[in-house]
Structure formats: C-alpha cells, structure tokens
Scaffold this motif. Structure first.
Motif, PDB file in Angstrom:
ATOM      1  N   THR A 108       0.837  -1.202   0.000  1.00  0.00           N
ATOM      2  CA  THR A 108       0.000   0.000   0.000  1.00  0.00           C
ATOM      3  C   THR A 108       0.873   1.254   0.000  1.00  0.00           C
ATOM      4  OG1 THR A 108      -1.621  -1.271   1.273  1.00  0.00           O
ATOM      5  CG2 THR A 108      -1.903   1.121   1.235  1.00  0.00           C
ATOM      6  N   PRO A 141      -2.856   6.583   9.103  1.00  0.00           N
ATOM      7  CA  PRO A 141      -3.958   6.109   9.937  1.00  0.00           C
ATOM      8  C   PRO A 141      -4.586   4.831   9.404  1.00  0.00           C
ATOM      9  CG  PRO A 141      -4.655   8.007   8.631  1.00  0.00           C
ATOM     10  CD  PRO A 141      -3.191   7.807   8.353  1.00  0.00           C
ATOM     11  N   SER A 171      -7.527   2.862   8.084  1.00  0.00           N
ATOM     12  CA  SER A 171      -8.721   3.307   7.380  1.00  0.00           C
ATOM     13  C   SER A 171      -9.136   2.266   6.352  1.00  0.00           C
ATOM     14  CB  SER A 171      -8.428   4.635   6.667  1.00  0.00           C
ATOM     15  OG  SER A 171      -9.363   4.839   5.630  1.00  0.00           O
ATOM     16  N   SER A 175      -6.996  -1.024  -3.207  1.00  0.00           N
ATOM     17  CA  SER A 175      -6.333  -2.108  -3.946  1.00  0.00           C
ATOM     18  C   SER A 175      -7.339  -2.913  -4.755  1.00  0.00           C
ATOM     19  CB  SER A 175      -5.526  -2.999  -3.006  1.00  0.00           C
ATOM     20  OG  SER A 175      -6.171  -3.148  -1.782  1.00  0.00           O
TER      21      SER A 175
END
Ligand code: ADP
Ligand code: MG
Length: 261
Positions: free
Chosen positions: A18, A221, A223, A230
């Motif tokens: 990510t 954070p 979330s 993705s």
C-alpha cells in the motif's frame, strides 16, 4: 539518476505494498517519473494496480531476472506496464518463487536485481521496490539494488524483535554489499487514533531507535479506505482524495521529497 527505495519488512500485512503504491503515485503527482517494481511472488502490487491476475502476465520481473542470470541483453522497456496515474510497473508473480531458488545457486547471486535496476535508473526519478515478506534472497537483492530502505511498521503492537532482525540485515548488507545503503526511515502504518497504542508505540520506537534511525513524522492512519483502493486498482488520491489516509500519504510524499533536497 533516479533514487531507488526498497520498501521492506519481513512481516506481512504491514502496508508495504500500500505504501509503495501510494508513495509512488504521490511522487508521480509531483511530476516525478516513477517505476514500481514488484518483487513479491504474490504479485499484490501488480494486482492492486489493476492487473488482477498477475500469474497471467507473460513478461514479468521473473523473466527479466532470468535474462540477467543468462547474461542476455535486456531492453529497458521490456515488460514494463503503464498505469493511468502516470507510473510504470515492472510486474511480479508466482514465477519469482522458483526464480528465488535458482538465484541462490548462481554467481553473484545478491547482485542480480541490481543489474536490472541500474539499467532502469536513468529513465526514472524514483524507483520503488516492493519487497516480499521475508529476509530471503529476493529481499537481499532489493537491499543491494537500493539507495535506501523504507520500513513500514504496523502500529498495532510493538514488533521490536522483527525490527531488530531487519535492521541487522540492513546493516549487514550495508557493510558487505552496498556501502551506500541508508535507512530512509521507519513509517508507522495502520495507526488507530481511537487507542493510545499509537502514541505509546511512537514513543517507544523513538526511545529505542530514534537516535540512530529516522522515523517519519507522518503516520498512516488505519482506514478501510486504504484497503478499498487495492480492489479498485487505483491510488488513495483517486479513490478518496479528501480522506485522512490520502492526506497522510501526501505528507509522506513531501517528506521523501524533502529528504532529496
Ligand atoms: P504488506 O505489503 O506489508 O503485506 P499490504 O499493503 O498488502 O501489506 O496491506 C495489508 C492489508 O492491510 C491489505 O489488505 C491492505 O489493503 C490493508 N491496509 C493497508 N493500509 C491500510 C490502512 N492504512 N488502514 C487499513 N488497512 C490498510
Ligand atoms: Mg505486499
């Protein structure tokens, strides 16, 4: 000459992929030419950028690295995919798994990926290498090919032991194989602001490593928005530009750019 950053942590699920995706696209949004390299046999980076079936892709990093091992000439544009958000991708898939075994038995086995990355450096401002969740030969190759390593750490618990092992490996690579290797920084990810964990962990990390290793000011954070991206094959900036997690990745991008000045 581009800067090469490996995104590494032998623990899975800490937001390596990510972070590679959203830092990469963040840099592209700042006008940088960016290549993302998927070295994970799971191909999650490849899949999360819209190539949902990485194992169906005909030319991937595994083919390129096989060519390096066989000393065949490589065309720098070979196998490179383009994403609508202005980044290039060198995809990875399950074939990397068999390749990693082969790599273990060839001469200069730690330098194979570096050969390819060095060939690509002049075409890009940044090359981000998404690592697999292990400290095996492929990750060593990534550390040898990189200028720096960015270490995402999940803030849900304190992974001191794993982190120590990773840092030990980085220092060993630096000593023996890549003198220039730096630790770009530790990045706290999946921070849940509703708990006090994040604060405690940040404090603990700073106490333990702060004097020796940079820790990014930006924290990412927790979330569900980050997880949704993705599945859609796009960045957080396209999926939910106003979210806290998009803002965090924008801030991370600025921190990385500031380091270059
Ligand atoms: P890694 O590459 O280290 O294994 P991933 O980037 O694949 O980690 O992330 C692991 C899982 O957590 C994925 O399902 C991803 O969508 C999700 N995830 C990543 N970042 C966040 C975040 N900030 N908040 C919540 N979930 C996240
Ligand atoms: Mg991953």
């Amino acid at each position: 000459m581009g800067k090469v950053i490996a995104v590494a942590n032998q623990k899975g699920g800490v937001a390596k992929t990510t972070t590679a995706v959203n830092l990469g696209i963040g840099l592209a949004r700042e006008g940088k030419k960016v290549l993302l390299v998927d070295t994970d046999p799971q191909g999650s980076l490849t899949a999360s950028l819209g190539y949902m079936e990485p194992d169906e892709i005909s030319i991937t990093l595994a083919n390129i690295l096989t060519a390096v091992i066989n000393e065949e000439a490589i065309n720098p544009s070979e196998g490179v995919l383009h994403h609508e958000e202005n980044i290039d991708i060198m995809p990875g898939n399950i074939e990397l798994s068999a390749l990693e075994v082969i790599m273990g038995n060839v001469m200069s086995r730690e330098l194979i990926l570096k050969d390819y990355i060095d060939l690509m450096r002049e075409k890009y401002d940044f090359i981000l290498i998404d690592c697999m969740p292990s400290l095996g030969m492929m990750t060593i190759n990534a550390l040898v090919a990189a200028d720096s390593v960015l270490i995402p750490v999940q803030a849900a618990y304190l992974p001191v032991k794993g982190l120590q092992q990773l840092i030990k490996t980085v220092l060993m690579v630096k000593k023996r194989l890549n003198r220039e290797l730096e630790i770009q920084g530790i990045l706290l990810t999946m921070v849940d602001y509703r708990t006090n964990y994040a604060k405690d962990i940040t404090t603990k990390l700073c106490e333990t490593y702060g004097s020796r290793i940079a820790i990014f000011k930006t924290v990412i954070p927790m979330s569900v928005k980050a997880a949704e991206t993705s599945a859609e094959g796009i960045s957080i900036y396209s999926h939910c530009p106003k979210s806290k997690v998009a803002e965090a990745y924008r801030n991370l991008t600025q921190e990385v750019l500031k380091n270059e000045k």
